[in-house]
Design an enzyme around this catalytic site. Structure first.
Site, PDB file in Angstrom:
ATOM      1  N   TYR A 156       0.814  -1.211   0.000  1.00 60.58           N
ATOM      2  CA  TYR A 156       0.000   0.000   0.000  1.00 60.58           C
ATOM      3  C   TYR A 156       0.852   1.268   0.000  1.00 60.58           C
ATOM      4  CZ  TYR A 156      -4.345  -2.555   0.707  1.00 60.58           C
ATOM      5  OH  TYR A 156      -5.431  -3.379   0.531  1.00 60.58           O
ATOM      6  N   LYS A 226       2.610 -14.058   6.040  1.00 63.26           N
ATOM      7  CA  LYS A 226       2.965 -15.055   5.027  1.00 63.26           C
ATOM      8  C   LYS A 226       4.483 -15.205   4.997  1.00 63.26           C
ATOM      9  CE  LYS A 226       1.258 -17.166   2.120  1.00 63.26           C
ATOM     10  NZ  LYS A 226       0.906 -18.615   2.075  1.00 63.26           N
ATOM     11  N   ASP A 262      -3.252 -17.650   5.176  1.00 61.33           N
ATOM     12  CA  ASP A 262      -4.290 -18.485   4.591  1.00 61.33           C
ATOM     13  C   ASP A 262      -4.882 -19.443   5.624  1.00 61.33           C
ATOM     14  OD1 ASP A 262      -1.569 -19.226   4.231  1.00 61.33           O
ATOM     15  OD2 ASP A 262      -2.149 -20.960   3.057  1.00 61.33           O
ATOM     16  N   ASP A 286      -6.306  -6.045   5.345  1.00 59.87           N
ATOM     17  CA  ASP A 286      -7.434  -5.701   4.480  1.00 59.87           C
ATOM     18  C   ASP A 286      -8.314  -6.917   4.249  1.00 59.87           C
ATOM     19  OD1 ASP A 286      -9.040  -4.163   2.892  1.00 59.87           O
ATOM     20  OD2 ASP A 286      -7.519  -3.692   1.397  1.00 59.87           O
TER      21      ASP A 286
END
Length: 391
Positions: A156, A226, A262, A286
């Site tokens: 971002y 991640k 995930d 987000d």
């Protein structure tokens, strides 16, 4: 269409790490685009009524309208006038409805711009279930999680270069020739982006999450990342997050763990009760905050705040979009904005007023008195009238 600011405002200030709030603080508001024009007047009336009732008229918000968004662009040619930023910079707080973000090249989100310009590094999204709301999962009542999303780094940051441009080719050549990068599959046509993640940005977010947990009586903080794939950015986030506890003894009793992003999206469906406070990077935040909101009935009831806990600057906002298809039809749900107003009142230290708003909302929803998006039949205005009557 220029906003004329009053010469004299009752400023909120930050002194020695604490907000100093006058009895009549000046707070900026941006009604928003689309349904913002429907929900903001209702939310403002409810917030004012709660403050008036809680403090017997001794306190009141001095509202100052600010310009931003599509309507402002049509009138001025500017989506975010400098005077709006200047006002928030000087007066610390603002609350806003949804603002439009056109998809395509050459335009950055107004929301992201506000966060970047004011260094609002923590996006805080509490997600909880209110009985009476139709939810898509069997046990939405198990969800009571607050997300701390890093707001200023990650992809971002907006450092990207379009496919086929001289800048993309220059960066591609630098990566290949200077750094020996060989893993760009289609180097001649790839768009390229940069993902900055720092220990400084990580640790100030995690400290804010830890402090929140302590104040709220929470014990479990989870880092979502991640790092199994992005070893030095998201993996760095995980490493630096754990270091914060070792650096300050006041966090010693917090129970920390980390979950791959995930897997976290799976776990919040299967075992949401395992999580209390979550700290994560910008993009992950987000995704997971909207996914959690869906579990309790949708982002129409999900509040949000963007805060710099060091300077005191904060913008409280409806977390949903502008919904132009229903704008002006008096059917939009003002709950997200109202609950963001609750967060704002709590941030001011006006907990009694915040409790009045939240209690009236919870009682109404439990009685089936709601807008159509969450299983009721009320218009925006009628929903507001019920809340006002309860306050």
């Amino acid at each position: 269409m220029k906003t004329i600011f009053r010469k004299k405002t009752m400023k909120i200030t930050m002194q020695n790490g604490a907000l100093q709030v006058p009895e009549n603080p000046t707070i900026g508001y941006i009604p928003g685009d689309g349904i913002g024009q429907d929900i903001f007047p209702v939310a403002k009336k409810v917030l004012d009524a709660a403050v008036r009732r809680a403090y017997a008229g001794k306190r009141a918000i001095d509202w100052q309208k600010l310009l931003a968004g599509g309507e402002t662009f049509e009138a001025t040619g500017d989506y975010l006038p400098a005077e709006t930023l200047d006002f928030i910079q000087e007066n610390l707080l603002a609350i806003k409805g949804p603002l439009m973000t056109p998809v395509g090249e050459g335009f950055r989100s107004i929301n992201v711009t506000l966060r970047q310009k004011l260094d609002l590094f923590a996006c805080v999204r509490p997600v909880e279930y209110f009985p009476g709301i139709e939810a898509p999962v069997k046990h939405p009542e198990k969800v009571n999680i607050t997300i701390f999303r890093e707001n200023t780094e990650d992809i971002y940051a907006g450092i990207e270069f379009a496919s086929g441009t001289a800048e993309a080719r220059k960066l591609q050549q630098f990566l290949q020739n200077e750094l020996g990068v060989t893993k760009i599959r289609f180097p001649e046509t790839s768009a390229l982006g940069v993902k900055p993640v720092s220990p400084d940005g990580t640790k100030r977010l995690v400290r804010a999450a830890f402090d929140y947990a302590l104040v709220q009586g929470k014990t479990k903080v989870t880092f979502v990342h991640k790092g199994n794939i992005m070893k030095f950015t998201e993996g760095g986030f995980r490493k630096w997050a754990y270091e914060v506890q070792a650096e300050d003894a006041k966090y010693a009793n917090l129970q920390l763990n980390d979950v791959i992003a995930d897997n976290f999206l799976q776990q919040i469906l299967l075992n949401p009760q395992k999580f209390e406070v979550v700290a994560t990077l910008n993009l992950n935040g987000d995704y997971v905050s909207d996914a959690l909101a869906a579990q309790v009935g949708g982002i129409g009831i999900a509040p949000g705040a963007n805060i710099n806990y060091t300077t005191g600057h904060a913008i409280f906002e409806a977390t949903h979009g502008t919904a132009p298809d229903i704008a002006g039809k008096n059917i939009a749900n003002p709950s997200s904005l109202l609950l963001s107003g609750v967060m704002m009142l709590d941030y001011l230290g006006w907990h009694e007023a915040a409790s009045l708003v939240k209690t009236s909302l919870a009682e109404s929803l439990a009685a089936g008195e709601a807008t159509t998006d969450i299983g009721g039949s009320l218009s925006t205005a009628d929903f507001g009238k019920i809340l006002l009557a309860k306050i």
